[in-house]
Design an enzyme around this catalytic site. Structure first.
Site, short mmCIF file in Angstrom:
data_model
loop_
_atom_site.label_atom_id
_atom_site.label_comp_id
_atom_site.label_asym_id
_atom_site.label_seq_id
_atom_site.Cartn_x
_atom_site.Cartn_y
_atom_site.Cartn_z
N HIS A 1 32.43 9.51 90.97
CA HIS A 1 33.61 8.63 91.00
C HIS A 1 33.30 7.37 91.83
O HIS A 1 33.61 6.25 91.41
CB HIS A 1 34.79 9.42 91.58
CG HIS A 1 36.05 8.64 91.77
ND1 HIS A 1 37.23 8.97 91.11
CD2 HIS A 1 36.35 7.58 92.56
CE1 HIS A 1 38.18 8.12 91.49
NE2 HIS A 1 37.68 7.27 92.38
N GLU A 2 32.67 7.58 93.00
CA GLU A 2 32.38 6.43 93.88
C GLU A 2 31.31 5.51 93.29
O GLU A 2 31.41 4.29 93.39
CB GLU A 2 31.96 6.91 95.28
CG GLU A 2 33.01 7.71 96.03
CD GLU A 2 34.41 7.13 95.98
OE1 GLU A 2 34.55 5.88 96.04
OE2 GLU A 2 35.38 7.89 95.86
N CYS B 1 42.77 8.21 92.75
CA CYS B 1 42.00 7.14 93.41
C CYS B 1 42.94 6.38 94.34
O CYS B 1 44.07 6.07 93.95
CB CYS B 1 41.44 6.20 92.34
SG CYS B 1 40.47 4.85 93.01
N LEU B 2 42.47 6.08 95.53
CA LEU B 2 43.30 5.35 96.50
C LEU B 2 43.73 3.98 95.98
O LEU B 2 44.76 3.45 96.39
CB LEU B 2 42.56 5.18 97.84
CG LEU B 2 42.26 6.46 98.63
CD1 LEU B 2 41.42 6.13 99.85
CD2 LEU B 2 43.54 7.19 99.03
N GLY C 1 36.78 9.73 99.47
CA GLY C 1 35.71 8.81 99.11
C GLY C 1 36.25 7.39 99.11
O GLY C 1 37.44 7.19 98.84
N GLN D 1 36.75 -1.34 97.05
CA GLN D 1 38.11 -0.95 97.42
C GLN D 1 38.55 -1.58 98.73
O GLN D 1 39.73 -1.49 99.10
CB GLN D 1 38.21 0.58 97.52
CG GLN D 1 38.01 1.26 96.18
CD GLN D 1 38.19 2.76 96.30
OE1 GLN D 1 37.28 3.48 96.67
NE2 GLN D 1 39.40 3.23 96.01
N HIS E 1 32.76 3.22 90.90
CA HIS E 1 33.39 2.05 91.55
C HIS E 1 32.38 0.93 91.77
O HIS E 1 32.71 -0.25 91.67
CB HIS E 1 33.94 2.45 92.93
CG HIS E 1 35.35 2.98 92.90
ND1 HIS E 1 36.41 2.25 92.42
CD2 HIS E 1 35.88 4.15 93.35
CE1 HIS E 1 37.53 2.96 92.55
NE2 HIS E 1 37.24 4.12 93.12
NI NI Z 1 38.49 5.73 93.54
#
Ligand code: NI
Length: 189
Positions: free
Chosen positions: A138-139, A96-97, A47, A52, A142
């Protein structure tokens, strides 16, 4: 040509801001969506949300089909998504990235109904259950300036504190491109 975009890291203000709605779909936007899928894939992510890649707009992409047990799940492009209903709860580990090498247990709804826009900006509703519902939550977090670490227990928070401070200082290495904040970035905490 698809572009791999650098991924913003924990400590950058963009990750803590509420995003603005997408109001226009043009060819630039379509390219952006393609680049987000490409960037996510290069980072072995499932995701990716616009903050991000340093963009404050309400857009996220999801693709969990690289995972054997979810290989029939179709990719999702979420434009202006909101959770309209949620049911049940479930605790699972997340990462998370933007927060490399940090994992934590997060309680989320098991099942969600999402309203979002398609490429014609028409409203759609979908029902998601299980793992993909978790990824979507989660997204969408963000897009509202929230991160999974906001939910972890005080004990876990203690365990991850050191790594968080390293990331904040830019002292982090990944096999994908990162956007490390410089002194000029407004670091929130
Ligand atoms: Ni994330």
């Amino acid at each position: 040509m698809k572009k791999q975009l650098p991924i913003t890291t924990y400590g950058m203000q963009i990750l803590r801001k509420k995003t603005k709605p997408v109001t226009k779909i043009d060819s630039e936007f379509i390219d952006l969506v393609q680049n987000m899928f490409y960037t996510m894939d290069r980072a072995s992510g499932i995701g990716l949300a616009a903050p991000q890649i340093n963009l404050g707009i309400s857009l996220a992409v999801i693709d969990i089909s690289a995972m054997e047990e979810y290989k029939s799940e179709k990719p999702l492009i979420l434009i202006n998504p909101v959770i309209s209903e949620s049911h049940g709860e479930d605790i699972q580990e997340e990462g998370c990235l933007s927060i490399p090498d940090v994992r934590g247990d997060v309680k989320r709804a098991k099942e969600v109904f999402l309203k979002f826009n398609d490429f014609d900006l028409n409203e759609k509703t979908i029902e998601l259950k299980g793992f993909i519902a978790r990824v979507a939550q989660h997204e969408i977090d963000h897009l509202n300036g929230k991160l999974f670490i906001d939910y972890v227990s005080p004990e876990q928070k203690k365990e991850i504190r050191k790594q968080l401070s390293l990331i904040k200082k830019g002292n982090v290495k990944t096999d994908y491109k990162l956007h490390i904040h410089s002194g000029s970035d407004n670091v929130l905490y």
